[in-house]
Scaffold this active site. Structure first.
Site, short mmCIF file in Angstrom:
data_model
loop_
_atom_site.label_atom_id
_atom_site.label_comp_id
_atom_site.label_asym_id
_atom_site.label_seq_id
_atom_site.Cartn_x
_atom_site.Cartn_y
_atom_site.Cartn_z
N ALA A 1 9.51 4.51 1.57
CA ALA A 1 9.20 5.76 2.05
C ALA A 1 7.80 5.90 2.67
O ALA A 1 6.90 5.28 1.84
CB ALA A 1 9.57 6.74 1.43
N GLY B 1 11.94 2.89 -0.48
CA GLY B 1 13.10 2.95 0.36
C GLY B 1 13.07 1.69 1.16
O GLY B 1 14.26 1.33 1.78
N GLU C 1 15.80 -0.01 -0.83
CA GLU C 1 17.04 0.85 -0.76
C GLU C 1 17.79 0.51 0.33
O GLU C 1 18.97 0.45 0.66
CB GLU C 1 16.70 2.20 -1.11
N GLU D 1 8.82 3.69 -7.47
CA GLU D 1 8.62 5.22 -7.32
C GLU D 1 7.95 5.75 -8.52
O GLU D 1 7.25 6.80 -8.54
CB GLU D 1 9.83 5.90 -6.89
N1 DAK Z 1 3.71 4.24 2.96
C1 DAK Z 1 2.87 4.65 3.98
N2 DAK Z 1 1.82 3.59 4.14
C2 DAK Z 1 1.79 2.42 3.45
C3 DAK Z 1 2.84 2.06 2.42
C4 DAK Z 1 3.93 3.20 2.35
N3 DAK Z 1 5.11 3.23 1.66
N4 DAK Z 1 2.55 1.02 2.03
C5 DAK Z 1 1.54 0.53 2.75
N5 DAK Z 1 1.11 1.28 3.65
C6 DAK Z 1 0.02 1.27 4.31
C7 DAK Z 1 -1.23 1.17 3.73
O1 DAK Z 1 -1.79 2.76 3.29
C8 DAK Z 1 -2.34 0.56 4.46
O2 DAK Z 1 -2.66 1.38 5.56
P1 DAK Z 1 -4.17 1.46 5.75
O3 DAK Z 1 -5.06 2.06 4.31
O4 DAK Z 1 -4.90 0.38 6.09
O5 DAK Z 1 -4.35 2.74 6.87
C9 DAK Z 1 -1.40 -0.70 5.03
O6 DAK Z 1 -0.11 -0.10 4.84
C10 DAK Z 1 -1.43 -1.88 4.35
O7 DAK Z 1 -1.04 -1.81 3.06
P2 DAK Z 1 -2.12 -2.41 1.95
O8 DAK Z 1 -3.58 -2.42 2.33
O9 DAK Z 1 -1.92 -1.64 0.62
O10 DAK Z 1 -1.54 -3.82 1.76
P3 DAK Z 1 -1.79 -4.94 0.59
O11 DAK Z 1 -1.15 -6.05 1.12
O12 DAK Z 1 -3.06 -4.57 -0.25
O13 DAK Z 1 -0.53 -4.35 -0.60
C11 DAK Z 1 1.78 -3.28 -0.93
C12 DAK Z 1 0.86 -4.31 -0.10
C13 DAK Z 1 3.09 -3.44 -0.51
C14 DAK Z 1 1.60 -3.89 -2.59
C15 DAK Z 1 1.03 -2.01 -1.07
O14 DAK Z 1 0.71 -1.23 0.40
C16 DAK Z 1 1.70 -1.14 -1.56
O15 DAK Z 1 1.88 -0.99 -3.16
N6 DAK Z 1 2.54 -0.13 -1.02
C17 DAK Z 1 3.34 1.08 -1.64
C18 DAK Z 1 4.64 0.47 -1.95
C19 DAK Z 1 5.33 1.41 -2.58
O16 DAK Z 1 4.91 2.21 -3.53
N7 DAK Z 1 6.39 1.83 -2.10
C20 DAK Z 1 7.51 2.89 -2.43
C21 DAK Z 1 7.29 4.21 -1.79
S1 DAK Z 1 8.09 5.46 -2.59
C22 DAK Z 1 11.88 11.26 -0.90
C23 DAK Z 1 12.24 10.29 -0.33
C24 DAK Z 1 11.98 8.97 -0.51
C25 DAK Z 1 11.71 8.98 -1.60
C26 DAK Z 1 10.99 9.64 -2.30
C27 DAK Z 1 11.23 11.12 -2.13
N8 DAK Z 1 12.00 12.75 -0.57
C28 DAK Z 1 12.28 13.09 0.74
C29 DAK Z 1 12.07 13.94 -1.64
C30 DAK Z 1 11.31 7.40 -1.89
C31 DAK Z 1 10.01 6.81 -1.84
C32 DAK Z 1 9.56 5.50 -1.89
O17 DAK Z 1 9.90 4.69 -1.24
#
Ligand code: DAK
Length: 255
Positions: free
Chosen positions: A62, A107, A110, A130
Site C-alpha cells: 500500500a 499489499g 496480498e 506492516e
Molecule cells: N509506498 C510508497 N512509496 C514507496 C513504497 C510504499 N510502499 N515503497 C517504496 N516507495 C518509494 C520510496 O519512498 C522511494 O521514493 P522516493 O523516496 O525516491 O521518492 C522509492 O519508492 C524507491 O524506494 P527505496 O528508495 O526505498 O528503494 P530501495 O531499493 O532502497 O528499497 C524497499 C526497496 C522495497 C526495501 C523499500 O522501498 C521499502 O521497504 N518499502 C516499503 C515496503 C513496505 O513496508 N511495504 C508495506 C507497506 S504497508 C490500510 C490498507 C492497507 C494496509 C494498511 C492499512 N488501510 C486503508 C487502513 C497495508 C499496508 C502495507 O502494505
C-alpha cells in the site's frame, strides 16, 4: 494511468506501473485495478497474468504516504475497498497468475496471494512488513497467507515482518514456481498447463478448493457435490467424456 492492460496471445496481462514508488498501491491505483478487472472479466482471455513494471518491484505494498492522517471511518472504508478489489480475482471467469518480478511487500504480496497462482523470479523478495510500521496487513494477508503456508509460518512471517526469498517461498508453498527467465513468459508457460481446459470446469474447481477452508469437511463435501453436479451438466463435460471414448482430443467451448 498506472495500470496497463495488454494481451499476450490468449492471455490478459496487467502491469502495475508506478515505478517511482516501486508500483505501490495508491487509492487511485486500486480504483484503476477495479476497473481493469472488470475489463478482463468481460474479455475472452484464458487467464490473467499480473506483474510489476521495471526491474525492481512487483509491488512494494500500500502507498505508505497515503496511510496516515485519516479518520477511523475513512481507514475502515478504504481497507474494505482494497479487500473487495483483491477479492474480485476470485470471481473472475479465468484463473490469475502473479508474476512476481521483484519486491512483493505488504499489499503487494496480498495482491499476489489473491491471485490463483504465484510465480517468482529467483531474486524476488516477499513479506508482510506492516508490523514494522505499527500496522497489520489489511488487504487479506492475515487470511490468505495462513491458507497458503499454514498458520505457524504465517504467524512467524506476519509477527516478525521478515523477508522471504524465492527459494524459501517455493519450499513453504508461498509460490508455485520459480521463473526461469522472463517472469511474464514463465507465467504464460505455467498458465498453458491449464488454459486449454474449459473455463466453467476450471472456475468450479477453483471455487471448490478456495471454499474448502471456510467450511467443515462435511459442508465442504456438500459444496463439492453441488459443484461437481454443475460441472457434469456442461456441454464441455459431454464433450470431454465423448472425446475420451472416441480417442480424440476434446474441443472445449466454455459452455
Ligand atoms: N509506498 C510508497 N512509496 C514507496 C513504497 C510504499 N510502499 N515503497 C517504496 N516507495 C518509494 C520510496 O519512498 C522511494 O521514493 P522516493 O523516496 O525516491 O521518492 C522509492 O519508492 C524507491 O524506494 P527505496 O528508495 O526505498 O528503494 P530501495 O531499493 O532502497 O528499497 C524497499 C526497496 C522495497 C526495501 C523499500 O522501498 C521499502 O521497504 N518499502 C516499503 C515496503 C513496505 O513496508 N511495504 C508495506 C507497506 S504497508 C490500510 C490498507 C492497507 C494496509 C494498511 C492499512 N488501510 C486503508 C487502513 C497495508 C499496508 C502495507 O502494505
Amino acid at each position: 494511468m498506472s495500470i496497463h492492460l495488454t494481451r499476450q496471445h490468449e492471455f490478459a496481462v496487467i502491469t502495475l506501473d508506478r515505478q517511482e514508488a516501486l508500483n505501490a498501491l495508491s487509492a487511485a491505483v486500486l480504483r484503476e485495478l477495479a476497473q481493469v478487472f472488470d475489463q478482463v472479466a468481460a474479455s475472452d482471455a484464458r487467464a490473467l497474468i499480473i506483474t510489476g513494471a521495471g526491474p525492481k518491484a512487483f509491488c512494494a505494498g500500500a502507498d505508505i504516504k497515503e496511510l496516515s492522517g485519516r479518520s477511523l471511518t475513512e481507514q475502515r472504508r478504504d481497507v474494505a475497498f482494497g479487500q473487495a478489489v483483491l477479492a474480485r480475482l476470485d470471481t473472475l471467469p479465468m484463473a490469475s497468475v502473479a508474476a512476481i518480478n521483484g519486491y512483493a511487500f505488504g499489499g503487494g504480496l496480498e495482491l499476489a496471494l489473491a491471485c490463483t497462482f504465484r510465480i517468482a523470479v529467483p531474486t524476488a523478495k516477499m513479506g508482510l512488513p506492516e508490523i514494522k510500521l505499527g500496522l497489520i496487513p489489511g488487504y487479506g494477508g492475515t487470511q490468505r497467507l495462513p491458507r497458503a503456508v499454514g498458520e505457524a509460518r504465517a504467524l512467524e512471517m506476519i509477527l516478525s515482518g521478515r523477508t522471504v526469498e524465492a527459494e524459501e517461498a517455493l519450499r513453504i508453498g508461498l509460490v508455485h514456481r520459480i521463473a526461469d527467465g522472463d517472469p511474464v513468459q514463465a507465467a504464460i508457460g505455467f498458465a498453458r498447463g491449464f488454459s486449454g481446459f474449459g473455463l466453467p470446469a476450471l472456475r468450479l474447481a477453483r471455487d471448490a478448493v478456495k471454499r474448502a477452508l471456510d467450511f467443515s469437511l462435511h459442508e465442504g463435501l456438500n459444496i463439492e457435490a453441488d459443484l461437481n453436479t454443475l460441472a457434469s451438466q456442461t456441454q464441455d463435460a459431454e464433450e470431454g467424456m465423448s472425446a475420451f471414448m472416441q480417442k480424440r482430443k476434446p474441443r472445449f467451448k466454455d459452455r
